[in-house]
Design an enzyme around this catalytic site. Structure first.
Site, PDB file in Angstrom:
ATOM      1  CG  LEU A  23       4.862 -10.629 -32.111  1.00 42.53           C
ATOM      2  CD1 LEU A  23       4.115 -10.958 -33.397  1.00 42.53           C
ATOM      3  CD2 LEU A  23       6.354 -10.584 -32.368  1.00 42.53           C
ATOM      4  N   GLY A  26      -0.472  -4.513 -27.704  1.00 43.97           N
ATOM      5  CA  GLY A  26      -0.975  -3.421 -26.880  1.00 43.97           C
ATOM      6  C   GLY A  26      -0.346  -2.090 -27.223  1.00 43.97           C
ATOM      7  CD  GLU A 156      -5.942 -21.333 -24.340  1.00 42.07           C
ATOM      8  OE1 GLU A 156      -5.652 -21.194 -25.558  1.00 42.07           O
ATOM      9  OE2 GLU A 156      -5.239 -21.964 -23.545  1.00 42.07           O
ATOM     10  CB  THR A 195       6.957 -13.041 -46.140  1.00 41.74           C
ATOM     11  OG1 THR A 195       7.015 -13.985 -47.224  1.00 41.74           O
ATOM     12  CG2 THR A 195       7.859 -11.862 -46.457  1.00 41.74           C
ATOM     13  CB  CYS A 388       2.027  -0.133  -2.098  1.00 40.21           C
ATOM     14  SG  CYS A 388       0.627  -1.158  -1.553  1.00 40.21           S
ATOM     15  CG  LEU A 389       6.047  -4.350   0.620  1.00 39.70           C
ATOM     16  CD1 LEU A 389       5.427  -4.786   1.936  1.00 39.70           C
ATOM     17  CD2 LEU A 389       6.457  -5.548  -0.219  1.00 39.70           C
ATOM     18  CG  HIS A 514       0.030   1.163  -6.288  1.00 41.36           C
ATOM     19  ND1 HIS A 514       1.188   0.444  -6.451  1.00 41.36           N
ATOM     20  CD2 HIS A 514      -0.690   0.504  -5.333  1.00 41.36           C
ATOM     21  CE1 HIS A 514       1.178  -0.614  -5.655  1.00 41.36           C
ATOM     22  NE2 HIS A 514       0.051  -0.588  -4.961  1.00 41.36           N
ATOM     23  CD  GLU A 516       2.806   2.403  -9.108  1.00 40.77           C
ATOM     24  OE1 GLU A 516       2.623   1.225  -8.738  1.00 40.77           O
ATOM     25  OE2 GLU A 516       2.880   3.368  -8.311  1.00 40.77           O
TER      26      GLU A 516
END
Length: 558
Positions: A23, A26, A156, A195, A388-389, A514, A516
């Site tokens: 959702l 974060g 968990e 709701t 990187c790669l 990296h 980014e």
């Protein structure tokens, strides 16, 4: 950060989620944190992940998304990337705790005899360890925003929820706010929002002993006042504490949406926080550049995990940041490297793109396709950026097709190849464990004067984050340079190749690190800004060329 002895006790904001996963807890937590930062408060963030892995470093990108690496080398949840991008502050290992790490710490203490013969149990030992982890990130901060991973009702996450319930008793109600993010779905057949899922989610939370102070309601449709009042009544919160989180065109709009509803003001009032007057003009201008760009360009991201964009979340966001810096919209063409089977196919797949980015990854699958894509970029003079790669495969492609080393490869993919131009770090020889054993975290890099890299960064030495085991083999460096490749970035002792470029190409730059991971919407990373600028230049040139070569009408010809 050094604690300030005159500073008041830190405040804690706990964000939980219910009904379904994904959702955007974060993003919601980071958006609130950004608003508090804009008020002049010192804010840090933390993610509590309920899975049993010690960290996400060994988890599949298809299952978990990208692994975000911090300056100190911690392999963490991708939400820490959102946190850093929103609050514009580097985080550390301490900001991401998993069930696996908590249990590992407790068992280690038990083996050392630190519990004095006690029976080690979830309560109090596991919950105490969780609370200690939260307290460790608090010194020097006005506010600690803690996101509890998972969904209320999951087995968990129960120890984490019990820990934050206890935490309120430990530090006082005046120092904590509980925020619950939930779904208010639109039922098309009924033509209304419902709701009941929110009511049930709050009920489950209250059964654990947590009464949320504020509800964030994810919704596709605006919530009418009577719907908000119903939610407030049945969930036992104030009417003004029901906050909408609608679908938006960019995640960077969420802080503005929250502020319009007085979310940050409500939190500050409940916690007794004072800060400076809010000025969101710079953030609003940044959002305007994302939502209303002057023009658009198309970038092909050629990778191994493109079926799940979250595998490259930081790359995706950094490209958007590069667009912000250049006032262009970046459309990303997620393209599986498996599709690049030969030169003709590569040219067809890349027709119409303005730039090609090959990101990181592990394993041999798709690597030969990357070689074809990079060859098309090099020979077709398409702006190229390898990460990187992506840099390692660019080395392999150059070795095969320019340096004449036909049997070139990486010892990771073909241990018996004739020319292992990419080889294992000496320190990695004999390493068996997969988790946390790579070259991880921030390392310095010295840039070659006069190089494109030095021009982009504008400084002689940089520091960037790494996550890899293999490096460019030093025995081939001289040959590559003789064939026209410029090694534009090296480790301070000169032993490791960090950046390469092709001077005879409009834009061909690759790096072992990296970049980014350090890009921010308010401070786009220079490598992404430069790459997007090169792609935008190509788009302009292509448009001008196609316009000039277009057949004239009969009227114009006469």
């Amino acid at each position: 950060m050094t604690p300030n002895p005159t500073q008041q006790a830190p405040k804690y904001i706990f964000v939980t989620g219910g009904v379904v996963s994904s959702l955007g807890k974060g993003i919601a937590a980071a958006s609130l944190a950004r608003l508090l930062v804009e008020r002049g408060l010192t804010v840090t963030m933390m993610k509590l992940d309920p899975y049993l892995n010690v960290d996400p470093g060994t988890m599949s990108p298809f299952q978990h998304g990208e692994v975000f690496v911090t300056d100190d080398g911690a392999e963490t949840d991708l939400d820490l990337g959102h946190y850093e991008r929103f609050i514009d502050r580097p985080l550390t290992q301490a900001n991401n705790i998993t069930t696996g790490r908590i249990y590992s710490n407790v068992i280690t203490k038990e083996r050392r005899g630190e519990y004095l013969g006690s029976t080690v149990q979830v309560i109090p030992h596991i919950t105490d360890e969780i609370k200690s982890a939260v307290r460790r990130v608090a010194p020097g901060n006005d506010v600690v925003v803690v996101e509890v991973g998972g969904t209320v009702g999951d087995i968990e996450s129960l120890p984490f929820l019990e820990a934050i319930r206890q935490f309120r008793h430990d530090v006082g109600r005046e120092n904590t706010v509980f925020i619950h993010l939930t779904l208010v779905p639109w039922i098309a057949a009924a033509g209304e929002v419902k709701t009941k899922p929110t009511q049930h989610s709050v009920r489950d939370l209250m059964e654990i002993g947590i009464q949320p102070d504020i509800l964030i309601c994810r919704t596709e449709r605006p919530l009418a006042e009577d719907v908000k009042r119903k939610i407030a009544l049945f969930c036992n919160v104030e009417f003004g504490a029901v906050i909408e989180s609608p679908d938006v065109s960019t995640i960077y709009q969420i802080p503005l949406v929250f502020h319009e509803q007085g979310f940050d003001e409500l939190v500050c009032r409940r916690l007794g926080l004072e800060g400076r007057a809010l000025d969101l003009s710079a953030w609003q201008e940044m959002v305007r550049r994302v939502t209303h760009p002057a023009r658009k360009i198309r970038i092909a991201v050629v990778g191994k995990y493109t079926d799940y964009a979250d595998s490259y979340k930081s790359v995706q966001e950094a490209l958007i940041h590069g667009g912000i810096a250049n006032e262009v919209g970046v459309e990303i063409a997620w393209t599986s490297s498996d599709l690049f089977t030969d030169a003709a196919t590569s040219r067809a797949l890349l027709a119409g793109v303005d730039g090609i980015l090959v990101p990181g990854g592990f394993g041999v699958r798709g690597v030969e396709g990357m070689v074809e894509a990079i060859r098309a970029a090099r020979e077709g003079k398409i702006p190229f950026f390898g990460i990187c790669l992506g840099m390692q495969v660019a080395i392999i492609e150059f070795a095969r097709h320019v340096a004449g080393l036909d049997d070139s490869n990486s010892s990771e993919f073909a241990p018996e190849c004739g020319h292992p131009v990419i080889s294992l770090l000496e320190s990695q020889q004999g390493v068996q464990d997969m988790g946390g054993t790579m070259r991880l975290g921030t390392y310095p890099c010295r840039l070659r004067p006069g190089s494109k890299a030095a021009e982009i960064y504008g400084q002689p030495e940089i520091s960037e984050r790494h996550r890899h085991r293999y490096e460019v083999s030093n025995q081939y460096r001289e040959r590559f340079q003789q064939q026209g490749m410029r090694l534009s970035g090296l480790s301070p002792d000169g032993s490791l190749v960090e950046m390469i470029e092709l001077p005879d190409h409009p834009y061909f730059v690759a790096c072992q690190f990296h970049p980014e991971l350090k890009s921010r919407p308010t401070r786009p990373h220079p490598l992404f800004s430069a790459f997007v600028a090169a792609a935008a230049q190509r788009a302009t040139t292509r448009t001008s060329t196609s316009t000039a070569s277009a057949p004239r009408s009969l009227a114009e010809a006469s």
